[in-house]
Design a protein around this motif. Sequence first.
Motif, PDB file in Angstrom:
ATOM      1  N   MET A 277       0.822  -1.206   0.000  1.00 61.48           N
ATOM      2  CA  MET A 277       0.000   0.000   0.000  1.00 61.48           C
ATOM      3  C   MET A 277       0.859   1.260   0.000  1.00 61.48           C
ATOM      4  N   ASN A 278       1.970   1.234   0.707  1.00 59.77           N
ATOM      5  CA  ASN A 278       2.872   2.384   0.696  1.00 59.77           C
ATOM      6  C   ASN A 278       3.495   2.584  -0.686  1.00 59.77           C
ATOM      7  N   GLN A 279       3.785   1.484  -1.374  1.00 60.64           N
ATOM      8  CA  GLN A 279       4.318   1.587  -2.733  1.00 60.64           C
ATOM      9  C   GLN A 279       3.266   2.146  -3.685  1.00 60.64           C
ATOM     10  N   ILE A 280       2.026   1.729  -3.490  1.00 62.04           N
ATOM     11  CA  ILE A 280       0.931   2.256  -4.309  1.00 62.04           C
ATOM     12  C   ILE A 280       0.792   3.764  -4.083  1.00 62.04           C
ATOM     13  N   LYS A 281       0.868   4.168  -2.832  1.00 62.09           N
ATOM     14  CA  LYS A 281       0.732   5.588  -2.491  1.00 62.09           C
ATOM     15  C   LYS A 281       1.872   6.413  -3.073  1.00 62.09           C
ATOM     16  N   ALA A 282       3.103   5.884  -3.002  1.00 58.50           N
ATOM     17  CA  ALA A 282       4.263   6.600  -3.542  1.00 58.50           C
ATOM     18  C   ALA A 282       4.233   6.642  -5.066  1.00 58.50           C
ATOM     19  N   ASP A 283       3.605   5.633  -5.672  1.00 58.83           N
ATOM     20  CA  ASP A 283       3.439   5.565  -7.125  1.00 58.83           C
ATOM     21  C   ASP A 283       4.771   5.628  -7.871  1.00 58.83           C
ATOM     22  N   ASN A 284       5.758   4.875  -7.354  1.00 60.47           N
ATOM     23  CA  ASN A 284       7.079   4.884  -8.006  1.00 60.47           C
ATOM     24  C   ASN A 284       7.576   3.478  -8.362  1.00 60.47           C
ATOM     25  N   THR A 285       6.652   2.514  -8.427  1.00 60.02           N
ATOM     26  CA  THR A 285       7.003   1.153  -8.852  1.00 60.02           C
ATOM     27  C   THR A 285       5.930   0.664  -9.825  1.00 60.02           C
ATOM     28  N   VAL A 286       6.063  -0.572 -10.274  1.00 52.52           N
ATOM     29  CA  VAL A 286       5.069  -1.145 -11.187  1.00 52.52           C
ATOM     30  C   VAL A 286       3.779  -1.508 -10.454  1.00 52.52           C
ATOM     31  N   ILE A 287       3.812  -1.522  -9.115  1.00 59.85           N
ATOM     32  CA  ILE A 287       2.614  -1.887  -8.343  1.00 59.85           C
ATOM     33  C   ILE A 287       1.653  -0.699  -8.306  1.00 59.85           C
ATOM     34  N   LYS A 288       0.493  -0.890  -8.889  1.00 62.93           N
ATOM     35  CA  LYS A 288      -0.498   0.182  -8.962  1.00 62.93           C
ATOM     36  C   LYS A 288      -1.752  -0.111  -8.141  1.00 62.93           C
ATOM     37  N   ALA A 289      -1.912  -1.361  -7.694  1.00 71.57           N
ATOM     38  CA  ALA A 289      -3.110  -1.715  -6.937  1.00 71.57           C
ATOM     39  C   ALA A 289      -2.876  -3.021  -6.190  1.00 71.57           C
ATOM     40  N   THR A 290      -3.703  -3.275  -5.201  1.00 69.98           N
ATOM     41  CA  THR A 290      -3.738  -4.578  -4.544  1.00 69.98           C
ATOM     42  C   THR A 290      -5.184  -4.878  -4.183  1.00 69.98           C
ATOM     43  N   VAL A 291      -5.493  -6.156  -4.068  1.00 68.58           N
ATOM     44  CA  VAL A 291      -6.855  -6.581  -3.745  1.00 68.58           C
ATOM     45  C   VAL A 291      -6.861  -7.111  -2.315  1.00 68.58           C
ATOM     46  N   ILE A 292      -7.742  -6.582  -1.489  1.00 75.18           N
ATOM     47  CA  ILE A 292      -7.774  -6.928  -0.066  1.00 75.18           C
ATOM     48  C   ILE A 292      -8.288  -8.349   0.172  1.00 75.18           C
ATOM     49  N   TYR A 293      -7.537  -9.076   0.996  1.00 76.22           N
ATOM     50  CA  TYR A 293      -8.040 -10.302   1.618  1.00 76.22           C
ATOM     51  C   TYR A 293      -7.875 -10.044   3.107  1.00 76.22           C
ATOM     52  N   PRO A 294      -8.943  -9.650   3.796  1.00 69.84           N
ATOM     53  CA  PRO A 294      -8.818  -9.042   5.127  1.00 69.84           C
ATOM     54  C   PRO A 294      -8.103  -9.904   6.169  1.00 69.84           C
ATOM     55  N   SER A 295      -7.124  -9.304   6.810  1.00 66.93           N
ATOM     56  CA  SER A 295      -6.457  -9.973   7.939  1.00 66.93           C
ATOM     57  C   SER A 295      -7.157  -9.616   9.244  1.00 66.93           C
ATOM     58  N   THR A 296      -8.324  -8.993   9.124  1.00 62.74           N
ATOM     59  CA  THR A 296      -9.139  -8.632  10.291  1.00 62.74           C
ATOM     60  C   THR A 296     -10.219  -9.677  10.574  1.00 62.74           C
ATOM     61  N   GLN A 297     -10.170 -10.804   9.878  1.00 61.50           N
ATOM     62  CA  GLN A 297     -11.234 -11.803  10.017  1.00 61.50           C
ATOM     63  C   GLN A 297     -11.374 -12.319  11.450  1.00 61.50           C
ATOM     64  N   ALA A 298     -10.259 -12.578  12.107  1.00 59.02           N
ATOM     65  CA  ALA A 298     -10.336 -13.078  13.482  1.00 59.02           C
ATOM     66  C   ALA A 298     -10.820 -12.004  14.443  1.00 59.02           C
ATOM     67  N   ALA A 299     -10.486 -10.752  14.162  1.00 57.00           N
ATOM     68  CA  ALA A 299     -11.002  -9.650  14.983  1.00 57.00           C
ATOM     69  C   ALA A 299     -12.522  -9.573  14.861  1.00 57.00           C
ATOM     70  N   ASP A 300     -13.018  -9.719  13.644  1.00 64.85           N
ATOM     71  CA  ASP A 300     -14.468  -9.755  13.449  1.00 64.85           C
ATOM     72  C   ASP A 300     -15.078 -10.948  14.189  1.00 64.85           C
ATOM     73  N   ALA A 301     -14.364 -12.069  14.174  1.00 65.74           N
ATOM     74  CA  ALA A 301     -14.862 -13.268  14.857  1.00 65.74           C
ATOM     75  C   ALA A 301     -14.945 -13.055  16.367  1.00 65.74           C
ATOM     76  N   VAL A 302     -13.984 -12.340  16.935  1.00 64.23           N
ATOM     77  CA  VAL A 302     -14.021 -12.033  18.367  1.00 64.23           C
ATOM     78  C   VAL A 302     -15.255 -11.195  18.688  1.00 64.23           C
ATOM     79  N   ARG A 303     -15.527 -10.206  17.867  1.00 64.12           N
ATOM     80  CA  ARG A 303     -16.717  -9.376  18.079  1.00 64.12           C
ATOM     81  C   ARG A 303     -17.999 -10.213  18.020  1.00 64.12           C
ATOM     82  N   LEU A 304     -18.051 -11.085  17.013  1.00 60.00           N
ATOM     83  CA  LEU A 304     -19.243 -11.910  16.843  1.00 60.00           C
ATOM     84  C   LEU A 304     -19.401 -12.897  17.990  1.00 60.00           C
ATOM     85  N   ALA A 305     -18.296 -13.436  18.496  1.00 62.66           N
ATOM     86  CA  ALA A 305     -18.358 -14.352  19.634  1.00 62.66           C
ATOM     87  C   ALA A 305     -18.929 -13.634  20.853  1.00 62.66           C
TER      88      ALA A 305
END
Length: 348
Positions: A277-305
């Motif tokens: 994401m920092n590389q995307i923000k700096a816009d100085n490499t070939v990386i222009k985007a990324t697709v989220i696969y949330p690492s917050t899933q377990a945090a959501d699970a704690v809330r739901l529990a």
Amino acid sequence: MSAPLRRRHLVLAGAAASLALLVAGCTSNQPKDTATQAAQTQAVSDNDAPGKQVTIGFSAPAADHGWMSSITKSAVAEAGKYPDVKLVQAEATNDVNLQISQIESFINDKVDAIVLLPFDGAALTEVATKAMRAGIPVINVDREFSDPNAARVTVLGDNYGMGVSAGKYICDQLGGKTDAKVAEIAGIDSLPLTQDRSKGFKDALATCGLSVSNRVAADFTVQGGEEAAANLLQAAPKLDAIWNHDDDQGVGVMAAIENAGRHEFFMVGGAGSKQVMNQIKADNTVIKATVIYPSTQAADAVRLARLLVQGKAMSDLVEVEVPRKVQLYAPVVTKANVDKYLPTAFES
């Protein structure tokens, strides 16, 4: 008074009364309805208010890459926000038998709920079912059990959706260039999640007349990513776009790209690391985007529990029970929206 005149008088009186009621309705009922709607719109849930004490057992695989490390860190951080939650954290492990014994211990200790990201969903199904039968709700994270009855709630990312999001972004960027060369650097090909990502990518590209011209598989590691990317670049002298499934292995992918001195294409990442994401923000490499696969899933699970044990529901839903399955969206992060997603990005 004559009969015709009397009838006329009654009709006029009735009409006047009706008009009075109509005017009253226009002047009093409408503001009341608006006020009611406003109150409903502004209603604040009491879900975060302290309630019944909740003990949650948490087990996840070893944090051998950035995404998995973030899974555990976010779960612990989320539990720490609530004075009524006690998180009992088992040792992170890739040993299936050890993880099974951890869940057995949670059952024996009579925890209120279990949040479980299994190393192997099928292998942990039986013990999760045992917990459910003991009256302990299990919240299954990321890797599904082979029997849906082994969990009260399943929290998932969207692997197929990741591929769709990546493919659609590439279609949008290439603007109808049907002869474009699009490459794919997958994760571990034997995993259903990799297969789902590739299928979504293929399906999305097909909507704009594109297909994958070159494909290699890595193993979600830096070393594997570098080796796979080096082989890809050697086999494909000209490319327009690359989708790399995983930002952790993307560190190696970028090393291979720099070593090859190739910059004629743009690249889309996967999962959503802070580094990318920092590389995307700096816009100085070939990386222009990324697709989220949330690492917050377990945090959501704690809330739901917590909600489950306290007999609450998700406040933004009309439904009075916590849903059986929650599948998180796979948005595309670009320079235009990166600041929105940086706070929940994980460290590679």
